[in-house]
Write an enzyme that holds these catalytic residues in place. Sequence first.
Site, PDB file in Angstrom:
ATOM      1  CD  GLU A  53      -5.693   2.223  -4.461  1.00 29.17           C
ATOM      2  OE1 GLU A  53      -6.055   3.411  -4.471  1.00 29.17           O
ATOM      3  OE2 GLU A  53      -4.803   1.795  -3.697  1.00 29.17           O
TER       4      GLU A  53
ATOM      5  CB  SER B 238      -0.911   0.019   1.234  1.00 33.43           C
ATOM      6  OG  SER B 238      -0.123   0.064   2.423  1.00 33.43           O
TER       7      SER B 238
ATOM      8  CG  HIS C 216      -3.638  -1.323  -2.056  1.00 37.52           C
ATOM      9  ND1 HIS C 216      -4.072  -0.038  -1.815  1.00 37.52           N
ATOM     10  CD2 HIS C 216      -3.460  -1.897  -0.838  1.00 37.52           C
ATOM     11  CE1 HIS C 216      -4.147   0.152  -0.513  1.00 37.52           C
ATOM     12  NE2 HIS C 216      -3.790  -0.956   0.095  1.00 37.52           N
TER      13      HIS C 216
ATOM     14  CG  ASN D  93      -3.436   4.272   1.573  1.00 40.34           C
ATOM     15  OD1 ASN D  93      -4.582   4.207   2.014  1.00 40.34           O
ATOM     16  ND2 ASN D  93      -2.586   3.280   1.674  1.00 40.34           N
TER      17      ASN D  93
END
Length: 597
Positions: A464, A431, A452, A502
């Site tokens: 992702e 991540s 991800h 993120n």
Amino acid sequence: MDTPLSTIAVVGLGTMGTGIAEVLVRAGREVVGIDIDDGAARRAVAALESSTARAVVRGRVTEKERRDALARFRTFSDPRAAADAELVVEVVPESYEVKERVFRELDAIVSPTAILATGTNALSVTRLAAGSRHPERVLGLHFFAPVPAMRLVEVVSSVLTAPPAVAAVTALARELGKEPVAVGDRPGFVADGLLFGYLNQAAAMYEAKYASREDIDTAMRLGCGLPMGPLALLDLIGVDTARTVLEAMYCASHDRLHAPAPVLGQLAGAGLTGRKAGRGFYTYEAAGGATVVPDALTPSPGAGAGPGTVTGRTVRSVGVAGSGTMASGIAEVFAKAGYEVVLAARGRAKADTARDRIAASLGRSVAKGRLTAVDRDAALAGIVPAGSPDAFAGVDLVVEAVAEDLAVKQRLFATLDRVCTSGAVLATTTSSLPVVACARATSRPQDVVGMHFFNPAPAMKLVEVVRTVLTTDEAHATVREVCLRAGKHPVDCGDRAGFIVNALLFPYLNNAVKMVQEHYATPDDIDAAMRLGGGYPMGPFELLDVVGLDVSLAIERVLHRAFRDPGLAPAPLLEHLVAAGCLGRKTGRGFREHARR
């Protein structure tokens, strides 16, 4: 100022003013609606008639209560109609010139004891108060749209505001069924102060062509449980309005994260201001409508799989490296999708424990009626535990979910390069680490992709899909096809720190910590503001304690190192709590106290 605030004037009868008028008349207040545009006044009356009629149909009010409410709402074009009001709420356009003119007019009309409230979310309440004859009676009363539905009201005091005025409007907000949050005077206050920085970062991400508008919005909805993606929300708010708010925030903070992304100015300058114009980041069926219609930027079906008609490689078996919660969850996802799964850990005992964890999870799904016993048994039968990566020799795809440590991952990828057959796709679930650094540990970097997943993997639909500058279209397409077969929603992004979710989520969390650090608001008030005003499933401090303050700090540091932006530097308060061992729920204390597990 112990007035009961029985007569209230609302100046400006747009969507927000009409919504405020509605909640006031339904709470038994006499409301004087004032707008220089007779058409706006007529639309406000029609909207109130329509909304109260729906309330009768739904059994929320009686017909008599509806008639009484409508009788309490009167509209005028002359500000002098506010003469008897004990509270005036202005919601005119976000312009100092316009608002200051309104306050000067009201000074000459209303009683010296009447409270004057501005509905601004971007301009200085202090500046507006300073221009008034009675600055002690001026404050901010920031409702959220749609006003009848949203419970948050920010009550904004300047250094000049008298406490009795604040107490009076706070009591009123509670009587309206709202949750008032007391805040000081700074652009954006709490909710918008956090929200607009996040929206700006999303606009900049889109402008950089890092990800499509659809993938950015989908990532934040599915990855964070948000009711709406950031670009769709910008269209709803109004691109021009968002730019005005951000300009005010930047003037106060000088934080580059608040400097409006150029695309906002370009869209606003072209008149593409969002839903109200029929076009903004998206195109809408009609001006003011909510229905998105395809345009030149709308991806065609399968567009994410790469240029042309690239299809992925055939995948029948999947290897999952790791034995923790994420590895077990990913193995469960693939097994339920019908793949043969090899689950390899550091030793057979760890792999068996991970398989037992999967069996327990599948059992819970059966107990809740989400899975049949037959499907559970088939999924379990498809999982083969192994004690080393050598068991991956025959698989078509390997997904690693080992420790978030680059050296550990690189050693594993070097092993996978040696063990796995030619043509196998190798994926990392990192991540925060660079996918290309894992790829370069192999002799086949073109076959390495990021996948991800989000925790818990069986429940969260988002993946992702991260391609590096070396990843082939075929490898990329392979991973997308596997995600779709497994019931996941893949979104494409490039190999940069934070990917989509993120990169947008953690600066927002960091800014929330800065608000507490600067004693602007409490964690409880900030959490309430984002849940009630932003529709977030969890407030930022609830989420920080769940994620882990140490994990959050690590991601913040990665983002800061990657982008070198001072605004991304971790808040010192976050660093201090981590240093003290206050890591959130897992240690029993973070921003709040928790029962130890």
